[in-house]
Scaffold this motif. Structure first.
Motif, PDB file in Angstrom:
ATOM      1  N   ARG A  52       1.227  -0.729   0.228  1.00 43.05           N
ATOM      2  CA  ARG A  52       0.294   0.395   0.134  1.00 43.05           C
ATOM      3  C   ARG A  52       0.712   1.087  -0.322  1.00 43.05           C
ATOM      4  NH1 ARG A  52      -4.792  -1.740   4.316  1.00 43.05           N
ATOM      5  NH2 ARG A  52      -5.714  -2.919   2.438  1.00 43.05           N
ATOM      6  N   LEU A  53       1.834   1.301   0.929  1.00 39.04           N
ATOM      7  CA  LEU A  53       2.729   2.241   0.873  1.00 39.04           C
ATOM      8  C   LEU A  53       3.311   2.754  -0.941  1.00 39.04           C
ATOM      9  CD1 LEU A  53       4.548   1.673   3.661  1.00 39.04           C
ATOM     10  CD2 LEU A  53       2.725   3.808   4.100  1.00 39.04           C
ATOM     11  N   THR A  54       3.614   1.782  -1.453  1.00 31.24           N
ATOM     12  CA  THR A  54       4.400   1.749  -2.453  1.00 31.24           C
ATOM     13  C   THR A  54       3.537   1.809  -3.710  1.00 31.24           C
ATOM     14  OG1 THR A  54       6.281   0.304  -1.859  1.00 31.24           O
ATOM     15  CG2 THR A  54       5.616  -0.023  -4.710  1.00 31.24           C
ATOM     16  N   ALA A  55       2.011   1.450  -3.526  1.00 30.27           N
ATOM     17  CA  ALA A  55       0.940   1.993  -4.445  1.00 30.27           C
ATOM     18  C   ALA A  55       0.647   3.291  -4.415  1.00 30.27           C
ATOM     19  CB  ALA A  55      -0.329   1.356  -4.463  1.00 30.27           C
ATOM     20  N   ALA A  56       0.884   4.147  -2.982  1.00 23.74           N
ATOM     21  CA  ALA A  56       0.677   5.491  -2.764  1.00 23.74           C
ATOM     22  C   ALA A  56       1.781   6.389  -3.041  1.00 23.74           C
ATOM     23  CB  ALA A  56       0.443   5.823  -1.258  1.00 23.74           C
ATOM     24  N   GLY A  57       2.789   5.975  -3.858  1.00 22.34           N
ATOM     25  CA  GLY A  57       3.652   6.208  -4.367  1.00 22.34           C
ATOM     26  C   GLY A  57       4.884   6.327  -3.480  1.00 22.34           C
ATOM     27  N   ALA A  58       5.495   5.813  -2.775  1.00 23.17           N
ATOM     28  CA  ALA A  58       6.517   6.383  -1.793  1.00 23.17           C
ATOM     29  C   ALA A  58       7.401   5.331  -2.587  1.00 23.17           C
ATOM     30  CB  ALA A  58       6.342   5.189  -0.895  1.00 23.17           C
ATOM     31  N   ASP A  59       8.955   6.663  -2.752  1.00 23.51           N
ATOM     32  CA  ASP A  59      10.722   6.468  -3.496  1.00 23.51           C
ATOM     33  C   ASP A  59      10.714   5.049  -2.621  1.00 23.51           C
ATOM     34  OD1 ASP A  59      10.473   9.227  -4.711  1.00 23.51           O
ATOM     35  OD2 ASP A  59      10.162   9.670  -2.980  1.00 23.51           O
ATOM     36  N   PHE A  60      11.074   4.904  -1.669  1.00 26.49           N
ATOM     37  CA  PHE A  60      10.717   3.359  -1.279  1.00 26.49           C
ATOM     38  C   PHE A  60      10.659   3.071  -0.073  1.00 26.49           C
ATOM     39  CE2 PHE A  60      14.603   6.588  -1.780  1.00 26.49           C
ATOM     40  CZ  PHE A  60      15.376   6.343  -3.092  1.00 26.49           C
ATOM     41  N   VAL A  61      10.262   1.459   0.637  1.00 29.15           N
ATOM     42  CA  VAL A  61      10.119   1.636   1.489  1.00 29.15           C
ATOM     43  C   VAL A  61      10.689   0.261   2.394  1.00 29.15           C
ATOM     44  CG1 VAL A  61       7.683  -0.690   2.393  1.00 29.15           C
ATOM     45  CG2 VAL A  61       7.345   0.802   0.254  1.00 29.15           C
ATOM     46  N   CYS A  62      10.973   1.096   3.663  1.00 33.00           N
ATOM     47  CA  CYS A  62      11.993   0.524   5.077  1.00 33.00           C
ATOM     48  C   CYS A  62      11.807  -0.869   5.881  1.00 33.00           C
ATOM     49  CB  CYS A  62      13.092   1.295   5.203  1.00 33.00           C
ATOM     50  SG  CYS A  62      13.690   2.507   3.724  1.00 33.00           S
ATOM     51  N   ALA A  63      11.819  -1.739   6.342  1.00 35.03           N
ATOM     52  CA  ALA A  63      10.949  -2.470   7.118  1.00 35.03           C
ATOM     53  C   ALA A  63      11.970  -2.529   8.488  1.00 35.03           C
ATOM     54  CB  ALA A  63      11.218  -3.990   6.714  1.00 35.03           C
ATOM     55  N   ASP A  64      12.955  -1.647   8.592  1.00 32.10           N
ATOM     56  CA  ASP A  64      13.701  -1.203   9.621  1.00 32.10           C
ATOM     57  C   ASP A  64      14.733  -0.260   9.442  1.00 32.10           C
ATOM     58  OD1 ASP A  64      16.379  -2.252   8.613  1.00 32.10           O
ATOM     59  OD2 ASP A  64      15.267  -4.133   8.861  1.00 32.10           O
ATOM     60  N   TRP A  65      15.046   0.715  10.822  1.00 29.93           N
ATOM     61  CA  TRP A  65      15.904   1.929  10.704  1.00 29.93           C
ATOM     62  C   TRP A  65      17.294   1.452   9.583  1.00 29.93           C
ATOM     63  CZ3 TRP A  65      13.222   6.016  11.182  1.00 29.93           C
ATOM     64  CH2 TRP A  65      11.943   5.705  11.496  1.00 29.93           C
ATOM     65  N   GLN A  66      17.689   0.823  10.311  1.00 31.88           N
ATOM     66  CA  GLN A  66      18.855   0.574   9.683  1.00 31.88           C
ATOM     67  C   GLN A  66      18.759   0.473   8.041  1.00 31.88           C
ATOM     68  OE1 GLN A  66      17.516  -1.921  11.826  1.00 31.88           O
ATOM     69  NE2 GLN A  66      19.578  -0.816  13.853  1.00 31.88           N
ATOM     70  N   GLU A  67      17.980   0.377   7.426  1.00 37.28           N
ATOM     71  CA  GLU A  67      17.299   0.429   5.950  1.00 37.28           C
ATOM     72  C   GLU A  67      17.222   1.976   5.631  1.00 37.28           C
ATOM     73  OE1 GLU A  67      14.545  -1.595   2.926  1.00 37.28           O
ATOM     74  OE2 GLU A  67      14.518  -2.636   4.505  1.00 37.28           O
ATOM     75  N   VAL A  68      16.808   2.594   6.485  1.00 40.29           N
ATOM     76  CA  VAL A  68      16.156   4.022   6.016  1.00 40.29           C
ATOM     77  C   VAL A  68      17.412   4.357   6.373  1.00 40.29           C
ATOM     78  CG1 VAL A  68      15.150   5.890   7.833  1.00 40.29           C
ATOM     79  CG2 VAL A  68      13.848   3.746   7.172  1.00 40.29           C
ATOM     80  N   SER A  69      18.580   4.220   7.159  1.00 38.12           N
ATOM     81  CA  SER A  69      19.685   5.073   7.272  1.00 38.12           C
ATOM     82  C   SER A  69      20.766   4.927   5.888  1.00 38.12           C
ATOM     83  CB  SER A  69      20.370   4.280   8.199  1.00 38.12           C
ATOM     84  OG  SER A  69      21.725   5.090   8.281  1.00 38.12           O
ATOM     85  N   ARG A  70      20.347   4.073   5.084  1.00 39.59           N
ATOM     86  CA  ARG A  70      21.499   3.123   4.132  1.00 39.59           C
ATOM     87  C   ARG A  70      20.679   3.897   3.342  1.00 39.59           C
ATOM     88  NH1 ARG A  70      21.222  -1.532   6.282  1.00 39.59           N
ATOM     89  NH2 ARG A  70      19.346  -2.848   4.822  1.00 39.59           N
ATOM     90  N   GLN A  71      18.997   3.934   2.806  1.00 32.77           N
ATOM     91  CA  GLN A  71      18.633   4.871   2.261  1.00 32.77           C
ATOM     92  C   GLN A  71      18.943   6.029   1.830  1.00 32.77           C
ATOM     93  OE1 GLN A  71      17.174   3.952  -0.605  1.00 32.77           O
ATOM     94  NE2 GLN A  71      16.320   1.495  -0.502  1.00 32.77           N
ATOM     95  N   LEU A  72      18.848   7.050   3.062  1.00 39.54           N
ATOM     96  CA  LEU A  72      19.389   8.460   3.320  1.00 39.54           C
ATOM     97  C   LEU A  72      20.782   8.582   3.091  1.00 39.54           C
ATOM     98  CD1 LEU A  72      17.877   8.717   6.645  1.00 39.54           C
ATOM     99  CD2 LEU A  72      16.824   9.537   4.371  1.00 39.54           C
ATOM    100  N   SER A  73      21.054   7.684   2.748  1.00 35.83           N
ATOM    101  CA  SER A  73      22.739   7.382   2.952  1.00 35.83           C
ATOM    102  C   SER A  73      22.850   8.226   1.409  1.00 35.83           C
ATOM    103  CB  SER A  73      23.544   6.430   3.051  1.00 35.83           C
ATOM    104  OG  SER A  73      23.356   6.738   4.650  1.00 35.83           O
ATOM    105  N   GLY A  74      22.018   7.163   0.579  1.00 33.88           N
ATOM    106  CA  GLY A  74      22.418   7.314  -0.884  1.00 33.88           C
ATOM    107  C   GLY A  74      21.458   8.483  -1.555  1.00 33.88           C
TER     108      GLY A  74
END
Length: 79
Positions: A52-74
């Protein structure tokens, strides 16, 4: 709400990143022209939330804060 927050902080919406667990929050961020990261790591989320987050237009979907951190670093953000 995302646009309101950016305006209050005198920030350019295109420079903002929103981390949100709600499809409506993702839609608001996308409508405002912001980068939207969907987050599914909360205890209150459900199995279909990532789709649902992807369908809503999310650029990325992350399951934990480490993944969020990696996406932010990217994106060039120090997290």
């Amino acid at each position: 709400m995302s646009q309101f927050a950016a305006t209050r902080m005198d920030a350019n919406a295109a420079d903002c990143i929103v981390i949100e667990d709600s499809p409506f929050g993702i839609q608001g961020a996308v409508a405002a022209g912001m980068t939207a990261i969907g987050y599914t790591g909360g205890g209150h989320t459900y199995a279909e939330n990532a789709a649902r987050l992807t369908a809503a237009g999310a650029d990325f979907v992350c399951a934990d804060w480490q993944e969020v951190s990696r996406q932010l670093s990217g994106l060039g953000v120090r997290a």
